[in-house]
Design an enzyme around this catalytic site. Structure first.
Site, mmCIF file in Angstrom:
data_model
loop_
_atom_site.group_PDB
_atom_site.id
_atom_site.type_symbol
_atom_site.label_atom_id
_atom_site.label_comp_id
_atom_site.label_asym_id
_atom_site.label_seq_id
_atom_site.Cartn_x
_atom_site.Cartn_y
_atom_site.Cartn_z
ATOM 1 N N ARG A 97 -0.681 2.538 -1.697
ATOM 2 C CA ARG A 97 -1.425 3.705 -1.226
ATOM 3 C C ARG A 97 -0.654 4.999 -1.486
ATOM 4 N NH1 ARG A 97 -5.816 4.772 1.645
ATOM 5 N NH2 ARG A 97 -5.897 6.859 2.501
ATOM 6 N N ASP A 121 -2.553 -0.561 4.146
ATOM 7 C CA ASP A 121 -2.775 -1.354 5.349
ATOM 8 C C ASP A 121 -4.256 -1.472 5.691
ATOM 9 O OD1 ASP A 121 -0.194 -1.934 5.976
ATOM 10 O OD2 ASP A 121 0.106 -0.153 7.210
#
Length: 441
Positions: A97, A121
């Site tokens: 990310r 996540d």
């Protein structure tokens, strides 16, 4: 698959040094792309997410020289722009990310970039709109290809602009700042994030020759410059680790000294743990937590139940709410935990309930914890880590619990905490790595 086996219920003792800040590292390392000159960065945490970004920088053409365990010299002189379209870039960028953070520097310096839809996540929706809307205000054009989930960005002539952010996103603010430092004219960012990590980035950019004012406030003014030079930078210790170790000491009744914490940069974190009844002393720049047989949760002035909630800085960081929740299970008293900023971060409480904790999950955002005052210890169980922060919270619960616990999916924990197994063993923890499949697989 790797798992941790923990025999809990043992008090720990000793010193522990927090790693460099992960969230700062992802911004600072991306910023090396803004200059051709060497950048020396120290206190870099040796964790998977950061190492993936370093690997991605190397694949882009950045020369990387590791001169010490936590210190690197980066030189982004010859960047391969065509690498953006490669399958390898899609794989590397999509698995991290933090890869979104390279877009701002690349737009600023080269006028174009591409990014695969990032991963990360499973803690609810984490929109990237703030980043993209900010870039568009500066003149960038986005084309999303839904067939391969790629964002292609054209920004051949970035111009300064007034930008009112829809949310005080830390990564969004950092990305827009990095794009704006080389844009023509003046950029004003209102509702900017003002976390210490963002302040660190802005101070480093100014040392490189940028002109950023308002650092530490929610109103940043950036005067674009022609070019940036190299500098050196040392990252802050990770405030999430520091909070985690405070919670660990309280839960396990341990005497622990957390070294070199940069206390002035911790904001409300120490006071929140104080409200849970945790005692500590500041010794120089170290936090000393004495062994406590019990700790009592404070109430509001009128005697009503304490509520602890997250908020953008200088509010309490959402990354420590799961730690607070776990610590509260063994406190004297009750507390309402209100997770406002993400909608799925409380979904690990079922595992704590299985361990014997008294928790009422009111809804996806709120949980009421009835403290057991260490009169009924948690019991060891087998469980799986859902994400980085919940994983460490479960690890702390397991270290305080009676009996054996097994935590699966520890790769999640290792994404955010370097050498955690070794560092805990040095404190006296009974923890080892085993090869085990989760039940049901």
């Amino acid at each position: 698959m790797n798992a941790f086996e923990i025999i809990g219920g043992k008090p720990l003792k000793g010193e522990i040094i927090p790693q460099g800040a992960k969230n700062e590292a992802l911004q600072i390392l991306s910023a090396v792309l803004l200059t051709e000159e060497p950048m020396t960065i120290s206190n870099i945490p040796d964790i998977k997410d950061v190492n993936k970004l370093i690997d991605l920088l190397g694949a882009l053409g950045v020369k990387i020289n590791r001169i010490d365990k936590d210190t690197y010299v980066f030189e982004a002189k010859d960047i391969n722009i065509d690498y953006f379209q490669s399958p390898e870039f899609k794989e590397k960028g999509g698995g991290l990310r933090g890869s979104i953070m390279i877009v701002g520097p690349l737009l600023a310096r080269f006028g174009k970039a591409a990014i695969p839809k990032p991963g990360g996540d499973k803690i609810g929706r984490r929109r990237l709109d703030t980043h993209f809307l900010g870039f568009e205000k500066l003149g960038a054009k986005f084309i999303y290809d839904p067939t391969n989930h790629f964002f292609n960005v054209d920004a051949t002539a970035l111009k300064g602009s007034y930008i009112l952010l829809d949310e005080a996103s830390v990564t969004g603010t950092a990305n827009i700042v990095m794009a704006a430092v080389l844009a023509k004219g003046t950029t004003t960012i209102y509702n900017a994030a003002c976390e210490p990590y963002l302040q660190q980035l802005c101070k480093m950019l100014n040392r490189m020759g940028a002109k950023i004012s308002g650092i530490g406030s929610n109103l940043l003014t950036i005067e674009g410059v022609e070019r940036l030079g190299g500098t050196s930078h040392r990252m802050l210790p990770d405030m999430i680790e520091i909070g985690s170790f405070i919670g660990l000491a309280a839960m396990t009744g341990s005497e622990i000294t957390i070294k070199d914490v940069c206390f002035e940069e911790l904001g409300v974190i120490p006071s929140v743990f104080s409200r849970l009844g945790i005692k500590f002393e500041l010794r120089g720049d170290d936090i000393f937590i004495p062994s406590q047989d019990s700790y009592e949760i404070d109430t509001f002035i009128d005697g009503s139940i304490l509520t602890i909630s997250d908020a953008p800085w200088p509010g309490f960081t959402p990354d420590l709410l799961s730690i607070v929740l776990v610590v509260a299970t063994q406190a004297k008293g009750n507390v309402l935990i209100h997770q406002k900023m993400f909608e799925s971060r409380l979904f690990f409480v079922d595992k704590l309930i299985d361990m014997g904790a008294q928790i009422i999950l009111c809804d996806p955002h709120r949980a009421t914890v009835i403290g057991l005052n260490k009169s009924h210890h948690l019991r060891g169980i087998e469980m799986t880590s859902p994400d980085i922060r919940a994983g460490v919270s479960l690890l702390i619960a397991a270290l305080s619990a009676k009996g054996k616990s097994v935590i699966h999916n520890i790769e999640q924990i290792e994404r955010g905490y370097q050498d955690i197994e070794e560092r805990l063993r040095k404190l006296g923890a009974d923890i080892k790595r085993i090869d085990a499949e989760p039940k049901g697989h």
